[in-house]
Design a protein around this motif. Structure first.
Motif, PDB file in Angstrom:
ATOM      1  N   ILE A  40      43.182  19.958  48.777  1.00  0.00           N
ATOM      2  CA  ILE A  40      42.542  21.271  48.813  1.00  0.00           C
ATOM      3  C   ILE A  40      43.298  22.143  49.808  1.00  0.00           C
ATOM      4  N   ALA A  62      42.161  23.316  53.584  1.00  0.00           N
ATOM      5  CA  ALA A  62      41.216  22.368  54.189  1.00  0.00           C
ATOM      6  C   ALA A  62      41.857  21.755  55.437  1.00  0.00           C
ATOM      7  N   GLU A 117      35.193  24.224  54.900  1.00  0.00           N
ATOM      8  CA  GLU A 117      36.585  24.529  54.574  1.00  0.00           C
ATOM      9  C   GLU A 117      37.064  23.670  53.398  1.00  0.00           C
ATOM     10  N   PHE A 118      36.488  22.497  53.231  1.00  0.00           N
ATOM     11  CA  PHE A 118      36.871  21.628  52.117  1.00  0.00           C
ATOM     12  C   PHE A 118      36.111  22.006  50.845  1.00  0.00           C
ATOM     13  N   PHE A 119      34.788  22.125  50.952  1.00  0.00           N
ATOM     14  CA  PHE A 119      33.955  22.340  49.759  1.00  0.00           C
ATOM     15  C   PHE A 119      33.873  23.792  49.322  1.00  0.00           C
ATOM     16  N   GLY A 120      33.905  24.737  50.265  1.00  0.00           N
ATOM     17  CA  GLY A 120      33.614  26.134  49.938  1.00  0.00           C
ATOM     18  C   GLY A 120      34.811  26.976  49.578  1.00  0.00           C
ATOM     19  N   GLY A 121      34.541  28.237  49.314  1.00  0.00           N
ATOM     20  CA  GLY A 121      35.588  29.220  49.043  1.00  0.00           C
ATOM     21  C   GLY A 121      36.141  29.145  47.630  1.00  0.00           C
ATOM     22  N   ASN A 156      39.118  28.405  46.728  1.00  0.00           N
ATOM     23  CA  ASN A 156      40.058  27.300  46.520  1.00  0.00           C
ATOM     24  C   ASN A 156      39.469  25.962  46.933  1.00  0.00           C
ATOM     25  N   GLY A 157      38.164  25.945  47.251  1.00  0.00           N
ATOM     26  CA  GLY A 157      37.526  24.723  47.717  1.00  0.00           C
ATOM     27  C   GLY A 157      37.251  23.734  46.591  1.00  0.00           C
ATOM     28  N   PHE A 158      36.856  22.548  46.991  1.00  0.00           N
ATOM     29  CA  PHE A 158      36.624  21.456  46.049  1.00  0.00           C
ATOM     30  C   PHE A 158      35.565  21.827  45.008  1.00  0.00           C
ATOM     31  N   LYS A 173      34.671  24.718  43.797  1.00  0.00           N
ATOM     32  CA  LYS A 173      35.194  25.683  42.832  1.00  0.00           C
ATOM     33  C   LYS A 173      36.182  25.009  41.884  1.00  0.00           C
TER      34      LYS A 173
END
Length: 182
Positions: A69, A72, A112-116, A118-120, A122
């Motif tokens: 990601i 991340a 930072e990993f799950f959100g946004g 480009n996150g996981f 999405k």
């Protein structure tokens, strides 16, 4: 202290959110194997055996699970670093020691990993949309099969019509010959 209880409660919620995700994927994987595989005991093929649609869907999801990601934190680049790994059989499993270590040490970095964009989360959503959406591989395959079904029905109607004409001509020849012979 109330803040520590709140953070501990959030960690439990994150852990409880990962478990159904893994279970849902494993259910999908089992169904996809049943539909697209061959039973080794009976040799019975699933209804989608040989069709690449299911294989491609699974491959697409596994690609998201194993990819890094962007943006991340260094030690939270992929789902594997959370302790969610692929077994030899192809399903997902959770290494709870690793998951708990990440939740305890890097809880503040999970967003930072799950959100946004480009996150996981999405990336998984985009992959599923690419599989099941209006222009996704399953819809495209379904449309192709429906069109093929219409073509086959048209072909069958044409064959039936030719058969009837041939039957009628043969009948007329036979009855015409019988009248001439009488």
């Amino acid at each position: 202290p109330p803040l520590e209880l709140f953070v501990a409660s959030d960690r439990i919620r994150v852990r409880q959110a990962i478990e159904p995700f893994v279970n849902s994927y494993n259910q999908f994987y089992q169904v996809s194997q049943n539909w697209s595989g061959v039973d080794p005991a009976t040799g019975q093929k699933g209804p989608l055996s040989g069709d690449s649609t299911v294989r491609n869907a699974d491959s697409r999801l596994k690609g998201v699970f194993s990819s890094s990601i962007e943006g991340a934190p260094e030690n939270l680049k992929s789902l594997t670093e959370f302790g969610v790994t692929t077994t030899r059989q192809g399903s997902l499993e959770i290494n709870y020691d690793m998951l708990d270590r990440q939740l305890n040490n890097n809880f503040d970095k999970l967003g930072e990993f799950f959100g946004g964009n480009n996150g996981f989360a999405k990336k998984v959503e985009d992959a599923i949309q690419g599989i099941t959406g209006i222009t996704g591989s399953i819809r495209t395959r379904e449309k192709s099969l429906v069109e093929q079904n219409y073509r086959l029905a048209d072909d069958q109607n044409a064959i039936d019509s030719r058969k009837e004409r041939h039957k009628s001509r043969t009948h007329n020849k036979v009855t015409g010959q019988q009248k001439c012979n009488s």
